[in-house]
Motif scaffolding. Structure first.
Motif, PDB file in Angstrom:
ATOM      1  N   LYS A  58       0.839  -1.198   0.000  1.00 11.22           N
ATOM      2  CA  LYS A  58       0.000   0.000   0.000  1.00 11.22           C
ATOM      3  C   LYS A  58       0.877   1.253   0.000  1.00 11.22           C
ATOM      4  CE  LYS A  58      -3.804   2.212   2.438  1.00 11.22           C
ATOM      5  NZ  LYS A  58      -4.773   2.099   3.538  1.00 11.22           N
ATOM      6  N   GLU A  59       1.925   1.258   0.820  1.00 12.49           N
ATOM      7  CA  GLU A  59       2.823   2.411   0.892  1.00 12.49           C
ATOM      8  C   GLU A  59       3.542   2.633  -0.440  1.00 12.49           C
ATOM      9  OE1 GLU A  59       6.979   2.830   2.927  1.00 12.49           O
ATOM     10  OE2 GLU A  59       5.432   3.261   4.440  1.00 12.49           O
ATOM     11  N   THR A  61       2.532   1.732  -3.391  1.00 14.13           N
ATOM     12  CA  THR A  61       1.544   2.161  -4.376  1.00 14.13           C
ATOM     13  C   THR A  61       1.201   3.637  -4.190  1.00 14.13           C
ATOM     14  OG1 THR A  61       0.674  -0.085  -4.541  1.00 14.13           O
ATOM     15  CG2 THR A  61      -0.744   1.699  -5.335  1.00 14.13           C
ATOM     16  N   GLN A  62       1.107   4.090  -2.948  1.00 10.32           N
ATOM     17  CA  GLN A  62       0.837   5.504  -2.682  1.00 10.32           C
ATOM     18  C   GLN A  62       1.986   6.374  -3.189  1.00 10.32           C
ATOM     19  OE1 GLN A  62       0.121   5.238   1.544  1.00 10.32           O
ATOM     20  NE2 GLN A  62      -2.095   5.117   1.265  1.00 10.32           N
ATOM     21  N   GLN A  63       3.229   5.926  -2.994  1.00  6.47           N
ATOM     22  CA  GLN A  63       4.388   6.662  -3.498  1.00  6.47           C
ATOM     23  C   GLN A  63       4.376   6.703  -5.022  1.00  6.47           C
ATOM     24  OE1 GLN A  63       7.643   4.540  -1.711  1.00  6.47           O
ATOM     25  NE2 GLN A  63       7.536   5.708   0.205  1.00  6.47           N
ATOM     26  N   ILE A  65       1.725   6.477  -7.035  1.00  7.26           N
ATOM     27  CA  ILE A  65       0.638   7.351  -7.495  1.00  7.26           C
ATOM     28  C   ILE A  65       1.048   8.811  -7.352  1.00  7.26           C
ATOM     29  CG2 ILE A  65      -1.708   8.136  -6.986  1.00  7.26           C
ATOM     30  CD1 ILE A  65      -2.353   5.165  -6.333  1.00  7.26           C
ATOM     31  N   ALA A  66       1.674   9.166  -6.230  1.00  8.11           N
ATOM     32  CA  ALA A  66       2.117  10.549  -6.026  1.00  8.11           C
ATOM     33  C   ALA A  66       3.146  10.944  -7.080  1.00  8.11           C
ATOM     34  CB  ALA A  66       2.704  10.705  -4.628  1.00  8.11           C
ATOM     35  N   ASP A  69       1.389  11.276 -10.477  1.00  7.00           N
ATOM     36  CA  ASP A  69       0.557  12.482 -10.482  1.00  7.00           C
ATOM     37  C   ASP A  69       1.404  13.711 -10.786  1.00  7.00           C
ATOM     38  OD1 ASP A  69      -1.849  13.872 -10.293  1.00  7.00           O
ATOM     39  OD2 ASP A  69      -1.640  14.189  -8.137  1.00  7.00           O
TER      40      ASP A  69
END
Length: 72
Positions: A58-59, A61-63, A65-66, A69
Motif C-alpha cells: 500500500k505504501e 503504491t501511494q508513493q 501514485i504521487a 501524479d
C-alpha cells in the motif's frame, strides 16, 4: 482515476499490474527510476510505447501514485 484525470490511455485489469501509454515513456521511466521506482517498457502490436507497472505494498503504491501524479 489518476490516468483518467491525466488523459492517459490505459488497459483496465484485475491483476497486480497496469499497462498504460504515457506521452513519453522513456522520460517517465528514467524520472521514476531516479526516485527508486521501476517500470517496464513494453512493445508489441497495439501497445508500442506503453509501460507496465506492478503494484506493491500500500505504501509503495501511494508513493507511485504521487510520483505519477507529478510527472504525467
Amino acid at each position: 482515476d489518476l490516468f483518467e484525470r491525466k488523459g492517459v490511455r490505459y488497459w483496465p485489469t484485475a491483476a497486480n499490474f497496469v499497462l498504460f501509454h504515457p506521452r513519453d515513456g522513456k522520460t517517465l521511466t528514467d524520472r521514476l527510476k531516479e526516485r527508486g521506482i521501476l517500470i517496464r517498457p513494453r512493445s508489441g502490436p497495439g501497445i508500442e510505447g506503453s509501460v507496465r507497472l506492478n503494484l506493491g505494498t500500500k505504501e509503495q503504491t501511494q508513493q507511485l501514485i504521487a510520483a505519477l501524479d507529478e510527472l504525467l
